[in-house]
Design a protein around this motif. Structure first.
Motif, PDB file in Angstrom:
ATOM      1  N   LEU A 362       0.841  -1.202   0.000  1.00  0.00           N
ATOM      2  CA  LEU A 362       0.000   0.000   0.000  1.00  0.00           C
ATOM      3  C   LEU A 362       0.873   1.247   0.000  1.00  0.00           C
ATOM      4  O   LEU A 362       0.602   2.214  -0.721  1.00  0.00           O
ATOM      5  N   ASP A 363       1.929   1.214   0.807  1.00  0.00           N
ATOM      6  CA  ASP A 363       2.857   2.347   0.849  1.00  0.00           C
ATOM      7  C   ASP A 363       3.541   2.534  -0.500  1.00  0.00           C
ATOM      8  O   ASP A 363       3.720   3.658  -0.973  1.00  0.00           O
ATOM      9  N   ILE A 364       3.930   1.418  -1.126  1.00  0.00           N
ATOM     10  CA  ILE A 364       4.566   1.487  -2.449  1.00  0.00           C
ATOM     11  C   ILE A 364       3.577   2.062  -3.466  1.00  0.00           C
ATOM     12  O   ILE A 364       3.917   2.927  -4.282  1.00  0.00           O
ATOM     13  N   GLY A 365       2.326   1.577  -3.413  1.00  0.00           N
ATOM     14  CA  GLY A 365       1.292   2.060  -4.329  1.00  0.00           C
ATOM     15  C   GLY A 365       1.068   3.552  -4.183  1.00  0.00           C
ATOM     16  O   GLY A 365       0.871   4.278  -5.182  1.00  0.00           O
ATOM     17  N   TYR A 366       1.107   4.042  -2.943  1.00  0.00           N
ATOM     18  CA  TYR A 366       0.930   5.469  -2.699  1.00  0.00           C
ATOM     19  C   TYR A 366       2.059   6.264  -3.364  1.00  0.00           C
ATOM     20  O   TYR A 366       1.818   7.292  -4.007  1.00  0.00           O
ATOM     21  N   GLY A 367       3.275   5.756  -3.238  1.00  0.00           N
ATOM     22  CA  GLY A 367       4.418   6.411  -3.880  1.00  0.00           C
ATOM     23  C   GLY A 367       4.283   6.418  -5.396  1.00  0.00           C
ATOM     24  O   GLY A 367       4.585   7.430  -6.054  1.00  0.00           O
ATOM     25  N   LYS A 368       3.807   5.303  -5.971  1.00  0.00           N
ATOM     26  CA  LYS A 368       3.611   5.212  -7.422  1.00  0.00           C
ATOM     27  C   LYS A 368       2.550   6.210  -7.889  1.00  0.00           C
ATOM     28  O   LYS A 368       2.679   6.813  -8.956  1.00  0.00           O
ATOM     29  N   LEU A 369       1.492   6.361  -7.073  1.00  0.00           N
ATOM     30  CA  LEU A 369       0.435   7.306  -7.434  1.00  0.00           C
ATOM     31  C   LEU A 369       0.975   8.738  -7.449  1.00  0.00           C
ATOM     32  O   LEU A 369       0.668   9.516  -8.359  1.00  0.00           O
ATOM     33  N   LEU A 370       1.792   9.082  -6.461  1.00  0.00           N
ATOM     34  CA  LEU A 370       2.380  10.423  -6.434  1.00  0.00           C
ATOM     35  C   LEU A 370       3.308  10.647  -7.632  1.00  0.00           C
ATOM     36  O   LEU A 370       3.385  11.768  -8.162  1.00  0.00           O
TER      37      LEU A 370
END
Length: 874
Positions: A362-370
């Motif tokens: 989830l943390d990785i996904g958040y970074g990818k979204l940014l």
């Protein structure tokens, strides 16, 4: 009436009516490639309905574990939003295989609901297939229901089909009327919450052929299904399935963990319903051997865990919590399903490991979204491609609604229709992946052998005489097989073991005085059939011919050694690592054994050595291997281990190795453990969250592997000119020296490259006051070429640098343009201009890019054309 009593009353009622109580089959369907999960009570009887398999009973009843998430039947996204949808549920059912039919089925259902469960008769309404006058007359004249309470419906609602072809027939559904408070309409007029379908009675009376024509079946059958959760909601007089005693203890536990109340608001209610439903599915799926992965059943489990975890975040939870709820599921349902009791520790640990993994993604996904936000902003866009949001959802489990909220905070959005299109493509891929049409046709081809049961003699004999009862090609029964053909032979008696339980099938020969065939594999497509896959080398064979069958005894001997070893290994793992260890898969071949087991960290060298030592000690003790046939309940009571992925009948075979190991197993084994000789682990690795894999060898193969290691050690001792106890120390010294030398070499290379800058610049062309460097740099690494390019660009201040290298007939080029000049002519533009000339492709930024090509003969021509272009455009 509590849910346990409701289940027991149902089963005992039909037991008194002459039905055999059949244990629920696994959620992983046995020998049915058309299904992702068991989704109905009839699944385990499918081959009986198709006429492929015979049972020793004609009436059966069960409470079946079912799962509808993924594949054709998928209720996942509806769970939590309605009162009735679930991923995991229990289906109560009664079945007749050519015994009783419509009248008895309807009478049984009516008596049980109205007289045993005491549901008021006036609350029940019936739907039937519009053309089924027989069912109408039974309800109307035998049961005594008025015509206005029997509603005729079309084929979409009240005609059941197993597939495009095969058994089918009308059905009648029993509905419960919750009253006008839930809507003022009649059953069948509209969708709504007033009428709850509680029981579906399917009358299998026709066979549909490829043309769609219906032919009456010689022995019509009955298949019924009633959801325990729905029935419980009625008998316990609660507004939804989630308020029954099957769910409320879980919801109470969620309230305790979160400090939130179920009835506080709609958001809490939906979240707690989803979590309560999903944790039941998680508990039962892992107990039945499904493990989180990126494909098939494991992918569905992963999605269920992630969906429940995300709803936990809606309740303020930001850490693993689902694993704590699995114990509550065991408390509620452990009496009915003891397998979830014995596997509870494993279930909790696997669930927790997957939650922790998702928390990180989830943390990785958040970074990818940014990253997507920043990229869009730099391009002057306020829209993110819906495909990219789907990738975040599919790869990282990142919730699209959360992505929407974050994008809105940045003044951006994504197109939901694009996301939905990708989601539908994925669902279509899943549906097509699990159609299994070819495999089910392959199984159905054995229908001509209906009533036959191959007798396996391979536990005691490796050869024997028999009679051919079936010959097949890939699709159908054949009259004969001739020289040069590949096909299948089914004999009435066989010593050949059909692949099952992780043990590979036997090979060998089948022959008579006029015929000879090599058996290259043996399979067990149904419980009653063992088929030999053969290549005919001489003559021809016909159904009814007498044959002699002979198993390759050396290969079987090697397989037996490895299979008995897996039992010793399983027990040794539990002794050394702990009782949480359970087998979750295996492959027993003649040359190697593979053993998958639940454990949550890699094994240390010391643990591996302890396991090897314990197994080899039991081999040296030469323990007697014994087998017993007993009931499944008796076997479990004696302490026999049942294996995750195996499906067991009422009677089982128990294999004991001395008093050390005892497992349920249908495979072939040695007489004494000492016959194994030697055991050696080759590797230990992770295959998914919470699951490890050991690969090992036995006997002479183990000896050969050890000899190879000693041979390699002898070579090392000679090369290093040292003793065995100093080999590792000397190797470490060599590695340190090598690191130093590599570092020294790289520094020298950089100095040489730096010293060449001036020479290269001196050879540069001058175009309108700008430098144009076009230089060959063979022998340099890619990163060194990039560094040289940057250094040259910085040195010349204003110009273009093109460096190229020729390797194995292929060109590699680096284009670099100084900052100010790149506003007039970019590296991307130069690459686009160059690639047609050198026969290749490439790309990059305005100030830097790379390209490759297959036409090195054009390199000088390219240089001239680039000079012309620069002269025109600078």
């Amino acid at each position: 009436m509590n849910s346990g009593d409701i289940r027991a009353v149902f089963l005992n009622y039909f037991k008194e009516k002459g039905h055999k109580i059949v244990k629920s089959s696994s959620l992983v369907p046995d020998k049915d490639p058309t299904l992702l999960f068991t989704n109905a009570g009839m699944n385990q009887f499918k081959n009986v309905f198709l006429g492929i398999e015979k049972r020793d009973y004609k009436r059966a009843t069960s409470s079946q574990k079912c799962m509808r998430a993924g594949g054709k039947h998928n209720d996942l996204e509806q769970v939590g939003k309605t009162d009735r949808h679930h991923t995991f549920f229990e289906m109560l059912g009664n079945f007749s295989f050519g015994d009783y039919f419509k009248r008895e089925a309807i009478e049984f259902a009516w008596e049980l609901l109205t007289e045993i469960y005491k549901i008021p008769a006036e609350k029940l309404y019936i739907t039937i297939f519009k053309e089924d006058d027989e069912a109408f007359n039974i309800w109307n004249k035998v049961i005594g229901l008025s015509e206005d309470r029997i509603i005729r419906m079309g084929a979409k609602d009240n005609f059941w089909e197993m597939g495009d072809t095969g058994p089918c027939g009308p059905c009648t559904e029993i509905h419960y009327d919750r009253g006008e408070a839930f809507g003022d309409y009649r059953l069948g007029e509209q969708e709504g919450e007033r009428y709850i379908e509680i029981w579906n009675l399917v009358f299998m009376e026709f066979q549909r052929d490829e043309k769609g024509s219906l032919t009456p079946l010689p022995s019509p059958s009955i298949d019924t299904g009633m959801g325990l959760e729905r029935l419980a909601s009625i008998l316990q007089n609660v507004p939804s399935n989630f308020e029954t005693d099957l769910f409320m203890p879980i919801i109470k536990k969620i309230e305790e963990i979160t400090g939130k109340e179920y009835e506080e608001n709609h958001k809490n209610k939906v979240a707690m319903r989803v979590i309560a439903d999903h944790v039941r599915a998680i508990t039962f799926l892992i107990s039945d051997g499904v493990l989180p992965s990126n494909e098939g059943r494991g992918y569905v489990l992963r999605r269920v865990i992630r969906r429940a975890f995300r709803y936990g975040k809606d309740l303020g939870l930001n850490k693993p919590f689902l694993y704590e709820l699995t114990g509550t599921v065991v408390d509620i349902m452990g009496d009915a399903y003891p397998e979830i009791v014995s596997s509870h520790l494993t279930v909790a640990n696997i669930c927790k490991a997957e939650e922790e993994r998702f928390h990180k993604t989830l943390d990785i996904g958040y970074g990818k979204l940014l990253d997507l936000v920043e990229k869009a902003r730099s391009s002057g866009k306020d829209k993110i491609d819906g495909k990219n949001i789907f990738t975040l959802y599919d790869t990282y489990g990142f919730p699209p609604d959360l992505a929407k909220d974050i994008l809105e905070e940045h003044g951006m959005y994504y197109e939901k229709s694009e996301f939905d299109a990708e989601l539908e493509k994925q669902r279509e891929r899943a549906r097509s992946f699990w159609k299994g049409d070819e495999k089910i046709k392959e199984i159905e081809k054995y229908k001509p052998l209906e009533g036959e049961k191959v007798r396996f003699i391979g536990y005691t004999d490796l050869e024997g005489e028999s009679e051919v009862i079936g010959l097949f090609d890939k699709e159908k029964l054949k009259e004969e097989l001739s020289e040069g053909e590949t096909g299948e032979i089914v004999a009435s008696i066989t010593p050949f073991y059909g692949e099952a339980g992780g043990q590979v099938g036997d090979t060998g020969i089948i022959e008579n005085e006029n015929f000879y065939a090599e058996v290259f594999d043996t399979q067990k497509p149904t419980d009653n059939i063992i088929t030999h896959k053969v290549k005919v080398k001489k003559g021809k064979i016909k159904i009814g011919d007498k044959v002699f069958l002979r198993v390759d005894k050396d290969r079987r001997w090697a397989i037996k050694k490895n299979h008995t070893t897996t039992h010793l290994l399983h027990k040794a793992l539990r002794e050394i690592l702990g009782p949480h260890v359970k087998q979750s898969g295996s492959k027993v071949a003649p040359d190697i054994l593979r053993f998958d087991f639940t454990h949550f960290q890699s094994l240390s060298i010391n643990e591996i050595e302890m396991i090897e030592e314990l197994v080899n000690r039991k081999i040296q003790e030469n323990l007697k291997v014994t087998t017993q046939i007993m009931s499944i309940d008796e076997a479990v009571k004696t302490g026999a281990m049942a294996i995750f992925e195996e499906k067991y009948g009422e009677t089982v075979r128990v294999v004991s190795v001395g008093d050390f190991s005892k497992e349920l197993c249908g495979g072939t084994h040695l007489d004494y453990s000492g016959e194994i000789g030697l055991f050696k682990i080759l590797s230990e690795s992770s295959i998914s969250a919470g699951v490890r894999r050991i690969e090992a060898v036995t006997g002479l193969e183990a000896l050969r592997r050890i000899q190879n290691v000693y041979s390699a050690m002898a070579d090392l001792k000679m090369e290093l000119n040292t003793s065995e106890d100093k080999v590792v120390e000397n190797m470490k010294k060599l590695k340190e020296e090598m690191k130093f030398l590599i570092k020294e070499r790289d520094e020298l290379r950089q100095k040489l490259i730096a010293s060449s800058l001036n020479d290269i610049i001196e050879q540069a062309d001058e175009i309108k006051g700008k430098k144009f460097i076009f230089h060959r740099v063979d022998g340099l690494k890619r990163e060194e070429i990039r560094t040289l390019s940057d250094n040259l660009k910085n040195k010349i201040k204003d110009g273009v640098v093109v460096l190229y290298q020729l390797k194995n007939g292929k060109l590699s080029l680096v284009f670099s343009v100084t900052k100010e000049l790149s506003k007039k002519i970019s590296a991307k533009e130069l690459i686009k201009f160059s690639t047609p000339i050198i026969g290749g492709g490439g790309g990059g930024r305005d100030d830097f890019g790379e390209a490759g090509g297959s036409k090195p003969e054009n390199i000088e021509f390219l240089k001239d054309k680039l000079k012309e272009k620069l002269e025109d455009e600078i």
